[in-house]
Design a protein around this motif. Sequence first.
Motif, PDB file in Angstrom:
ATOM      1  N   MET A   1       1.162  -1.168   0.218  1.00  0.00           N
ATOM      2  CA  MET A   1       0.381  -0.193   0.184  1.00  0.00           C
ATOM      3  C   MET A   1       0.657   1.330   0.147  1.00  0.00           C
ATOM      4  O   MET A   1       0.374   2.231  -0.450  1.00  0.00           O
ATOM      5  CB  MET A   1      -0.837  -0.070   1.278  1.00  0.00           C
ATOM      6  N   ILE A   2       2.175   0.820   0.017  1.00  0.00           N
ATOM      7  CA  ILE A   2       3.144   2.564   0.705  1.00  0.00           C
ATOM      8  C   ILE A   2       3.353   2.572  -0.862  1.00  0.00           C
ATOM      9  O   ILE A   2       3.621   3.841  -1.230  1.00  0.00           O
ATOM     10  CB  ILE A   2       4.110   2.118   1.985  1.00  0.00           C
ATOM     11  N   GLN A   3       3.678   1.614  -1.733  1.00  0.00           N
ATOM     12  CA  GLN A   3       4.260   2.122  -2.525  1.00  0.00           C
ATOM     13  C   GLN A   3       2.850   2.511  -3.576  1.00  0.00           C
ATOM     14  O   GLN A   3       2.998   3.742  -3.889  1.00  0.00           O
ATOM     15  CB  GLN A   3       4.261   0.545  -3.303  1.00  0.00           C
ATOM     16  N   ALA A   4       1.748   1.736  -3.647  1.00  0.00           N
ATOM     17  CA  ALA A   4       0.671   2.958  -4.336  1.00  0.00           C
ATOM     18  C   ALA A   4       0.421   3.822  -3.947  1.00  0.00           C
ATOM     19  O   ALA A   4       0.515   5.249  -4.695  1.00  0.00           O
ATOM     20  CB  ALA A   4      -0.617   2.029  -3.946  1.00  0.00           C
ATOM     21  N   ALA A   5       0.460   4.457  -2.609  1.00  0.00           N
ATOM     22  CA  ALA A   5       0.576   5.444  -2.124  1.00  0.00           C
ATOM     23  C   ALA A   5       1.589   6.896  -2.936  1.00  0.00           C
ATOM     24  O   ALA A   5       1.519   8.123  -3.194  1.00  0.00           O
ATOM     25  CB  ALA A   5       0.273   5.816  -0.546  1.00  0.00           C
ATOM     26  N   THR A   6       2.597   6.280  -2.892  1.00  0.00           N
ATOM     27  CA  THR A   6       4.386   6.955  -3.299  1.00  0.00           C
ATOM     28  C   THR A   6       4.468   7.092  -4.798  1.00  0.00           C
ATOM     29  O   THR A   6       5.375   7.914  -5.740  1.00  0.00           O
ATOM     30  CB  THR A   6       5.566   5.883  -2.895  1.00  0.00           C
ATOM     31  N   ALA A   7       3.713   6.631  -5.392  1.00  0.00           N
ATOM     32  CA  ALA A   7       3.741   6.298  -7.085  1.00  0.00           C
ATOM     33  C   ALA A   7       3.423   7.368  -7.487  1.00  0.00           C
ATOM     34  O   ALA A   7       3.929   8.162  -8.632  1.00  0.00           O
ATOM     35  CB  ALA A   7       2.846   4.399  -7.675  1.00  0.00           C
ATOM     36  N   PRO A   8       2.293   7.788  -7.624  1.00  0.00           N
ATOM     37  CA  PRO A   8       1.552   9.033  -8.613  1.00  0.00           C
ATOM     38  C   PRO A   8       2.314  10.043  -7.670  1.00  0.00           C
ATOM     39  O   PRO A   8       2.954  11.301  -8.249  1.00  0.00           O
ATOM     40  CB  PRO A   8       0.266   9.378  -7.716  1.00  0.00           C
ATOM     41  N   ILE A   9       2.867   9.832  -6.301  1.00  0.00           N
ATOM     42  CA  ILE A   9       3.623  11.120  -5.985  1.00  0.00           C
ATOM     43  C   ILE A   9       4.986  11.473  -6.631  1.00  0.00           C
ATOM     44  O   ILE A   9       5.202  12.150  -7.472  1.00  0.00           O
ATOM     45  CB  ILE A   9       4.056  10.751  -4.560  1.00  0.00           C
TER      46      ILE A   9
END
Length: 225
Positions: A1-9
């Motif tokens: 989930m952290i990767q999913a939160a970071t990718a658009p950033i």
Amino acid sequence: MIQAATAPIIIGLFYIYIRDKYEKEPWQMLIWGLLFGVYATFVIYGVGQWVERMFPLTDMPFAAAFLQAALVEESVKLLFLLALLARNPQYNEPFDAIVYAVFISLGFAWIENIVYVTHPLWGGIGTALARAVLSVPGHGLFSVQMGYWLSEAKFAGRKVGWLLAFLVPYLYHGWYNYLLLADVPGAEVFLALLMGLLIITSLRYMSKLLKKSPFRPTGEKLSQK
């Protein structure tokens, strides 16, 4: 989930870095911009908690959208941006204010995204996708508006830019939150129109400031995209 939160950033940061085509900011300053945004998250959270205690607006979506969210977030981000730009020798062309504004805003959005997508009740991949499409681009676009008007104030001598650097992103953010919170007919349509207007004006503002760069080669043609 952290990767999913970071990718658009990461995508947003990379995009604005690429758009800064004439004199890119040093990576040390960009990291400071990101860290300013991360730290701003905790300030926003603290101030937001105080505002909620002083003015409980649970059943008033319009007031909650404009006071508890947009007012706190945009004012704190603007203060952090002004602190980063103050006496910064790298702030030497109009587009720079947009770069730093986006880095601060996406630093904030990064932490906010992690909190939302990892939440045990309303987190998950659906939340991550929705925020990647709406919330993260929204924060980035609000900051483009902020950076544009700051540069207009500094480089074009438009003193009203000091006010509009807060007022424009604040109003966009307030209406954005309201359309998400309020149970009103056609909210999705108005939200789509708002995002469309944000995208169009932000692209025009970026192109306009790039054309004003003192480092731009004379006679170069510049795309509007």
